[in-house]
Each structure stands twice: as structure tokens, then as C-alpha cells.
Design a protein around this motif. Structure first.
Motif, PDB file in Angstrom:
ATOM      1  N   ARG A  39      15.895 -13.958  29.321  1.00 11.35           N
ATOM      2  CA  ARG A  39      17.010 -13.660  27.723  1.00 11.35           C
ATOM      3  C   ARG A  39      18.046 -14.965  28.538  1.00 11.35           C
ATOM      4  O   ARG A  39      19.092 -15.576  28.033  1.00 11.35           O
ATOM      5  N   GLY A 442      11.534 -14.994  22.789  1.00 11.15           N
ATOM      6  CA  GLY A 442      11.755 -13.821  22.771  1.00 11.15           C
ATOM      7  C   GLY A 442      11.195 -12.979  20.894  1.00 11.15           C
ATOM      8  O   GLY A 442      11.691 -13.523  19.787  1.00 11.15           O
ATOM      9  N   LYS A 449      11.330  -5.094  23.041  1.00 11.28           N
ATOM     10  CA  LYS A 449      11.317  -6.503  23.009  1.00 11.28           C
ATOM     11  C   LYS A 449      10.746  -7.035  24.342  1.00 11.28           C
ATOM     12  O   LYS A 449      10.533  -6.291  25.038  1.00 11.28           O
ATOM     13  N   ASP A 451      11.072 -10.750  26.292  1.00 15.91           N
ATOM     14  CA  ASP A 451      11.192 -12.088  26.093  1.00 15.91           C
ATOM     15  C   ASP A 451      10.588 -12.687  27.549  1.00 15.91           C
ATOM     16  O   ASP A 451      10.376 -12.617  28.325  1.00 15.91           O
ATOM     17  N   SER A 453      11.071 -16.580  29.601  1.00 16.01           N
ATOM     18  CA  SER A 453      11.749 -17.826  29.820  1.00 16.01           C
ATOM     19  C   SER A 453      11.598 -18.599  31.021  1.00 16.01           C
ATOM     20  O   SER A 453      10.199 -18.183  31.775  1.00 16.01           O
TER      21      SER A 453
END
Length: 489
Positions: A39, A442, A449, A451, A453
Motif C-alpha cells: 500500500r 487492495g 487484507k 495488497d 503494487s
């Protein structure tokens, strides 16, 4: 007995005068790469007034207060380095990829809902970030029209000849026929590589290692408006670089009776390891439910470092030498230098975040770091006096801009970011500005959670093939691609 004394003298000489430190060595630790959770990376690190992320506390320690509950995360990263080199018009390219555990941490949140105190929340966090990944490869090749790498050994020999000790690098160059005393002055050394230019040279290097930071964080909030935090950071570094520099020439033989050297191979392996300490102070103020501003201070990092060096030298095809000496080699011992200190510059960050309709946010960070304050020290501070003066003139105050955004669609979060870092040098030709972009996604499962990137950055810089004697450099375009996946709970 004479031989034992000579070996001792060589070692003392190397330890006292031959440790070759450069501005690039300092910047290896002063310039941090942007790493952390998916994140954090997906928004290009623009988290100074956002918080609520374990890597964000490295920007602003007050950010740990924006977790609503106890929280932990682990991040795995795929890191790719691409180096495109241009050396006298010859282009080459080298790629290198690694996979590692980039971040792991947890935070505990304690809230006071009784209303008895205005200081109604405390957070305690422990987090590890790999702040720099040194894994890299580089290949450079081309024909130098005028300069031979033999000038490095000429420089070393002529420097050492006027000191109380003979350095082993003089011995290396002399034993492999690269240098000889001048016929006009035996105290001045000259190159045995034939003049005339057109030296084919190639350089291959690999590096491995990391900069790691372990952060202990404590933060507290006042009336849920003012958030204050502090970090104590322990730094760890382990860096190994191995290089091979090769040169060949077919120039006419030296017109005098001295040896003539055709091929040179110069191998180096440098290991640097050590630890350091720094601290962070940070504050975030919530103007209203939509707007926050933040300010943070990151102290210098005070490192204690150690270097170990091994150098091997080979020459081939020597002419005008005794029969059997056409190929010569010199292998050095492992030299362990005394511990020295490095102080990197401090950093100040101002931040602002706007949250709209609890659906998304946009954030901006502006940071300032004065690289001219970088300083080496050891027990005899004069040993680094000239280098420190050089860095104070060559390096400058540099700014960093990070902009990031996030938007939520039900359980999904979409992220993007932009990052710009000024060159730490007064002259941007040495190291250029860095530009980077990022994106991420995400998914919130409720109790956990996930995520993901992707980040891309690039900058150009000049690469020396050898530390002295040759000012010729290759122009490198470095492109970094980073993919991260993080599990949070």
C-alpha cells in the motif's frame, strides 16, 4: 627477517593511507530507496499525514495512531534492476532480479473511551523495513581512445613514493610489469602500456546486500486532534561488490627497452558491514474530518562501518621481458581496515492529506535533505578531511516530492502515485534526478487484507571504471521495477 618487516610495512601502509573512500560510498547509505508495504509503495510513499500503515511510520511516527485495531503485515518483494551503459558510443545492458522478504511488523493500539483523559490513545509498534536493496549487476564495454587503466597504478606509485611506506599497490603494478621507474628520475614511475590510444576496456560488477532498519515506535493522541510519535531506529548493513576490469591493446611496442604490457585484468572485492542508529519525531494535526497536515524530523544516521578488500592483478602477453614472464599475476591478502564512522544528513518532511467522502484520499509529501552535511570520521579525523571538504562542495540540499492517491470501491482499493527526487549533486551530470510512478490494488476480506503494487523509477548517472588515474566514465541509465504483495491482518 627482512621479508617479515616488509610485509608488516605493507599492511601498515595500506591501513594508514590507502583506504579509498569516495562520495559514492557515502551516498550508498545517505540515499534511501523507497521500500515498504504494498500500500505504501502503491501510493509512492506519500504517507506523511495519512498513517495507518506500518511503513508509513518511517515517514511520520505519529501515523501509527491511525490504526483502529491491532495490526500486523508481512511484505514480499520482487526487485528488478536494469542498467543500460554507454561507453564511448558502445552500448550494453545488464538485468538482475531478486525476491526477498521486504517488510514485517506489528502495532498494538490502546484506546481510552472513559473520557477521563484528553490523551485518549496510545500505539506501540515494531517494524522492520529493507530500506535499500543492493543486489545489482552492471556490464560496460568500449574502446577508450586515449587512457589506459595503467594510470591508476602510476598514480598510486607516485603518491606512495613520497610517503614513509611502500604500498602493496605499487608492488602489484611493479611485479606485473605495468609500471617501472622513469629513466630520468627513479623516484617517478611511468606506465609500461604502449601509448597510442585505442584501448579496449570492459567492466563487469556484481553487488549484493541490503540496508535494514528495525523501528520501535510509540505514539499518542490528544483529543483525537493532535497526534505525536517517536521512533528509535537500529540500522544494519551488509554490502559486497565484486568487479573485474579488463583492458587490451595492440599498439606498437614501447620504443625504449622497458617491458610492454598487452592485457590487464584487475579484480576487486569490497565488503562493507556495520550498524547505526537514528530517531524520528513526528506530528499530525487533524484540522477537520477531511483535512490533515503533518510534519516530521528524521535525525542523521550515525553508522559504524568496517571494510575488507581483496585485489588481484594479472597481465598477459608481456613483451621485452624474461622468458616465462609473459603472463604475470599478483594476489593480495585480505585487508581489514579500522572501523570508521559515517554520519548521513537529517531530513525534514511536510505533509498534507485530503479525505473525500470516506471513499478516497489524495496526499502530498515534500521533504528536504542536505547531502552536503554528510561526513566521514575515524580516530584521526584528518584522514577524511579532504573527502569531507569535497562532499561539502559537490553535494547540495535536495528536495523530494511524493504524491499519492487511493479510491475505494466496496472491498476494493485502487492506488497510484508519483515520486520525484532531486540529484544530491550540485552537478546533475554525475547523478541525475529520479522520477518514479506506482500503482496498486487492495482487497479487504474483513478480518484480513491483501495488497499488490507495482513501482517503476529511473535515473541516469556516470560510472567510473576505476577510482583514480582515469576520468573517463560510462553513462548509465538505471531502471528499477518493483512488485510487492503484502498480507495484512
Amino acid at each position: 627477517m627482512k621479508k617479515i618487516f616488509l610485509i608488516a610495512a605493507l599492511n601498515i601502509s595500506f591501513l594508514s593511507i590507502a583506504q579509498e573512500m569516495t562520495t559514492a560510498d557515502a551516498l550508498r547509505y545517505a540515499v534511501e530507496n523507497m521500500n515498504g508495504t504494498a500500500r505504501f509503495r502503491g501510493m509512492s510513499g506519500a504517507f506523511g499525514a495519512v498513517g495507518g500503515d506500518l511503513s508509513a511510520i518511517s515517514i511520520n511516527p505519529a501515523g501509527s495512531l491511525f490504526f483502529n485495531n491491532n495490526f500486523a503485515s508481512v511484505t514480499v518483494s520482487s526487485f528488478n534492476n536494469s542498467n543500460n551503459a554507454n561507453y564511448f558510443g558502445t552500448k550494453s545492458k545488464e538485468n538482475f532480479s531478486t525476491l526477498d522478504l521486504n517488510q514485517v511488523g506489528a502495532v498494538l493500539v490502546f484506546s481510552d473511551a472513559s473520557g477521563k483523559s484528553d490523551w485518549n490513545k496510545i500505539s506501540v509498534a515494531l517494524n522492520y523495513d529493507n530500506t535499500n536493496n543492493f543486489d545489482n549487476r552492471m556490464f560496460i564495454a568500449g574502446r577508450n581512445p586515449s587512457n589506459s587503466i595503467s594510470q591508476y597504478f602510476v598514480d598510486q606509485a607516485n603518491f606512495i613514493a613520497n610517503t614513509p611506506f611502500n604500498d602493496y599497490q605499487y608492488e602489484m603494478g611493479y611485479d606485473t610489469y605495468i609500471i617501472n621507474p622513469s629513466e630520468d628520475d627513479p623516484n617517478v614511475f611511468v606506465s609500461n602500456v604502449s601509448p597510442g590510444g585505442n584501448y579496449y576496456q570492459d567492466y563487469f560488477s556484481t553487488s549484493n546486500g541490503y540496508n535494514g532498519k528495525l523501528t520501535a515506535n510509540v505514539a499518542t493522541s490528544y483529543k483525537d486532534k493532535l497526534f505525536l510519535g517517536i521512533n528509535l531506529n537500529a540500522h544494519f548493513t551488509d554490502y559486497v561488490t565484486t568487479s573485474r576490469l579488463y583492458e587490451y591493446n595492440s599498439n606498437p611496442e614501447n620504443p625504449n627497452t622497458q617491458p610492454t604490457v598487452r592485457e590487464i585484468v584487475f579484480d576487486n572485492q569490497l565488503s562493507t558491514y556495520g550498524s547505526g542508529f537514528s530517531f524520528n519525531l513526528g506530528a499530525i494535526y487533524k484540522i477537520n474530518e477531511s483535512l490533515r497536515i503533518g510534519a516530521a524530523y528524521e535525525s542523521p544516521t550515525w553508522y559504524r562501518l568496517n571494510d575488507e578488500l581483496v585485489q588481484d592483478l594479472y597481465t598477459y602477453g608481456n613483451v621485452n621481458v624474461p622468458s616465462g614472464d609473459e603472463n604475470r599475476s599478483y594476489a593480495s591478502p585480505i585487508f581489514v581496515f579500522p572501523t570508521y564512522k559515517l554520519r548521513t544528513p537529517s531530513k525534514i518532511t511536510a505533509s498534507a492529506t485530503y479525505i473525500f467522502n470516506k471513499k478516497g484520499l489524495i496526499s502530498i509529501d515534500l521533504a528536504e535533505k542536505d547531502y552536503s552535511n554528510t561526513e566521514f570520521k575515524n580516530t584521526n579525523q584528518n584522514d577524511f578531511r579532504d573527502l569531507n571538504s569535497q562532499m561539502s562542495l559537490e553535494l547540495k540540499k535536495a528536495f523530494e516530492l511524493r504524491i499519492g492517491g487511493e479510491y475505494k470501491i466496496k472491498q476494493w482499493s485502487l492506488r497510484g502515485g508519483y515520486r520525484f527526487e532531486e540529484s544530491p549533486y550540485e552537478t546533475g551530470d554525475i547523478i541525475g534526478d529520479l522520477t518514479g510512478y506506482s500503482a496498486g490494488v487492495g482487497y479487504n476480506f474483513g478480518e484480513s487484507k491483501l495488497d499488490l503494487s507495482y513501482a517503476n523509477s529511473h535515473r541516469n548517472y556516470n560510472q567510473n571504471l576505476i577510482s583514480s588515474g582515469m576520468t573517463d566514465t560510462a553513462r548509465i541509465r538505471n531502471v528499477q521495477n518493483n512488485v510487492k504483495i503484502v498480507k495484512e491482518k
